[in-house]
Design an enzyme around this catalytic site. Structure first.
Site, PDB file in Angstrom:
ATOM      1  N   GLU A  77       0.995  -1.345  -0.026  1.00 57.73           N
ATOM      2  CA  GLU A  77      -0.074   0.452  -0.066  1.00 57.73           C
ATOM      3  C   GLU A  77       1.114   0.930   0.178  1.00 57.73           C
ATOM      4  O   GLU A  77       0.763   1.965  -0.856  1.00 57.73           O
ATOM      5  CB  GLU A  77      -0.984  -0.128   1.049  1.00 57.73           C
ATOM      6  CG  GLU A  77      -1.347   0.895   1.713  1.00 57.73           C
ATOM      7  CD  GLU A  77      -2.575   1.056   2.682  1.00 57.73           C
ATOM      8  OE1 GLU A  77      -2.905   0.166   3.367  1.00 57.73           O
ATOM      9  OE2 GLU A  77      -2.975   2.581   3.377  1.00 57.73           O
ATOM     10  N   ARG A 130       3.294  33.172 -19.902  1.00 56.06           N
ATOM     11  CA  ARG A 130       2.992  34.810 -19.131  1.00 56.06           C
ATOM     12  C   ARG A 130       4.376  35.342 -18.937  1.00 56.06           C
ATOM     13  O   ARG A 130       5.477  35.076 -18.653  1.00 56.06           O
ATOM     14  CB  ARG A 130       2.893  33.936 -17.850  1.00 56.06           C
ATOM     15  CG  ARG A 130       2.178  35.402 -16.435  1.00 56.06           C
ATOM     16  CD  ARG A 130       1.267  35.384 -16.773  1.00 56.06           C
ATOM     17  NE  ARG A 130       0.667  36.620 -15.923  1.00 56.06           N
ATOM     18  CZ  ARG A 130      -0.099  37.925 -15.887  1.00 56.06           C
ATOM     19  NH1 ARG A 130      -0.507  37.930 -16.660  1.00 56.06           N
ATOM     20  NH2 ARG A 130      -0.627  38.630 -15.495  1.00 56.06           N
ATOM     21  N   GLN A 150      14.594  34.070 -12.187  1.00 53.23           N
ATOM     22  CA  GLN A 150      15.016  32.686 -11.189  1.00 53.23           C
ATOM     23  C   GLN A 150      15.019  32.650 -10.504  1.00 53.23           C
ATOM     24  O   GLN A 150      14.531  31.279  -9.959  1.00 53.23           O
ATOM     25  CB  GLN A 150      16.665  33.065 -11.115  1.00 53.23           C
ATOM     26  CG  GLN A 150      17.561  32.540 -11.155  1.00 53.23           C
ATOM     27  CD  GLN A 150      19.279  33.221 -10.031  1.00 53.23           C
ATOM     28  OE1 GLN A 150      19.067  33.243  -9.146  1.00 53.23           O
ATOM     29  NE2 GLN A 150      20.131  32.973 -10.954  1.00 53.23           N
TER      30      GLN A 150
END
Ligand code: FAD
Length: 392
Positions: free
Chosen positions: A245, A271, A282
């Site tokens: 799991e 953008r 940066q």
């Protein structure tokens, strides 16, 4: 360890991504808001074979080896935008089916594993209780001997898939806690047994398309044939299964990290502010670099676990590291994606805020990352790192 995927694994990856993109998660924004389980998408997963990927062909599954299963789950997490649906699949496989695969009798496999593999039954894991979270041995639900079988009484909470599940793996007390770890036993319980009641949990933050429930047992008669393993071996059954799991549940999160990285690169290059693409700053580009590093390290850890499991080798240390690293990394990556997208990331429209909400569950379920760090320290020989024995 050979990190090169085989041609079959590469083809599988391509097919799973194409399936997930074309067929799954188209209504995720609305389903998330409504807290609705996408039952049609679940059916599509069943038809594609997802619900039986690791289950042996003899029981109707695909019989994928562990490494191939990791590759397929990662591809599902990458292609499917509905993390809740993928989480529901994971609970079905790693909270329920795997218990039957590893510990079920031939009769239990025939009766439950086969329909789980084809998706005609839905599986869940009912372990947590109000007073038994990290401390699994504190489970208070009782299974008392009654004639040929047992009578189950108690209540389980936070059960993923609970409201839609047919089969539960349930941990209950069959003895006194003074008996050490031997007071617990695991059972296969079905939702149609007398005295089983399921109600929805209180609303939750993320993974909202995977329904969560409270499951109560009121004098539920459970046949002895539904005991998983021997009476008193519940904790050992759990401990022998939880590493599956811990690692495999998190394979799709690696895919989600890649999806978030790609969306963030697209945004950072398209953008513009101050006359240039924001990726040129940066502060933005370094976040993208760190997202890539986390993605590749997470993938390497997961593939190593898949490989160790395929070779039948012990992987407790690696699965614990994978659980911690992948779930923490996804939170950091989703948070970076939000930062890079600015206000657009905060709006529900683009789905970035949903990814962050979904990611925040990872460090909690499957054993909290704090407890896992204690487990890791104990595996390194630091005794007492967990203060007591028997955590999840
Ligand atoms: C999205 C989601 C899905 C889930 N699905 C299931 C499910 O399908 N089935 C199920 O049974 N349960 C499920 N759970 C419950 C989950 O397994 C538990 O939340 C988890 O085991 C922790 O238990 P708890 O929430 O009671 O926290 P607690 O155990 O109360 O812990 C609270 C805090 O204390 C810390 N803590 C506790 N003990 C220690 C320790 N020894 N050392 C260091 N720190 C410690 C924890 O790290 C945590 O920060 C789910 C939870 C979530 C969030």
């Amino acid at each position: 360890m050979d990190l090169e995927l085989s041609p079959e694994q590469r083809r599988l990856r391509t097919e799973v991504i194409a399936f997930a993109r074309a067929e799954l998660g188209h209504d995720v924004a609305a389903d998330d808001q409504a807290g609705r389980f996408p039952s049609q998408d679940w059916r599509r997963c069943a038809d594609f074979g997802v619900l039986g990927w690791p289950i042996p062909q003899a029981y109707g599954g695909s019989g994928f080896d562990p490494l191939t299963t990791v590759v397929a789950l990662e591809a599902l997490g990458y292609g499917c935008r509905d993390n809740g649906l993928v989480f529901a699949v994971n609970n079905h496989l790693w909270g329920c089916a795997i218990y039957l695969m590893l510990h079920g009798t031939a009769e239990q496999k025939e009766r439950y594993l086969r329909p789980l593999a084809t998706g005609s039954l839905i599986g869940a894991h009912a372990l947590s209780e109000e007073q038994a979270g990290s401390d699994v041995l504190a489970v208070a639900t009782t299974a008392k001997r009654d004639g040929d079988g047992y009578r189950l009484d108690g209540s389980k909470c936070f059960v993923s898939n609970g409201p839609v599940a047919d089969v539960f793996i349930v941990m209950a007390r069959t003895g006194d806690r003074a008996a050490g770890q031997d007071h617990l036993s695991a059972f296969v319980v079905t939702s149609d047994m007398p005295g089983v009641a399921v109600r929805r949990e209180r609303p939750k933050m993320g993974l909202r398309t995977a329904p969560m429930g409270v499951v109560t047992f009121d004098g539920t008669p459970v046949p002895a044939a539904n005991l998983l393993g021997r009476e008193g071996s519940g904790y050992r059954v759990f401990a022998a299964t939880i590493d599956w799991e811990r690692a495999f549940m998190f394979a799709p999160q690696v895919g989600a990290m890649e999806r978030l990285l790609e969306a963030s690169v697209r945004h950072a290059t398209s953008r513009h502010q101050f006359g240039q693409a924001i990726g040129g700053f940066q502060a933005v580009s370094h976040q993208l670099a760190d997202m890539k590093i986390r993605l590749e390290l997470a993938r390497m850890l997961l593939y190593r676990v898949g490989w160790l499991k395929r070779e039948g080798r012990l992987a407790l240390l690696e699965t614990t590291m994978a659980k911690i690293f992948v779930s923490d990394s996804l939170v950091q990556t989703a948070s970076s994606a939000m930062t890079i997208h600015g206000a657009r990331g905060y709006l529900t429209e683009d789905g970035i805020e949903r990814e962050l909400r979904d990611a925040l569950g990872g460090p909690i379920y499957g054993g909290t990352n704090a407890v896992q760090r204690g487990v890791l320290a104990e595996l390194l020989g630091v005794s007492g790192a967990l203060h007591h024995r028997g955590p999840r």
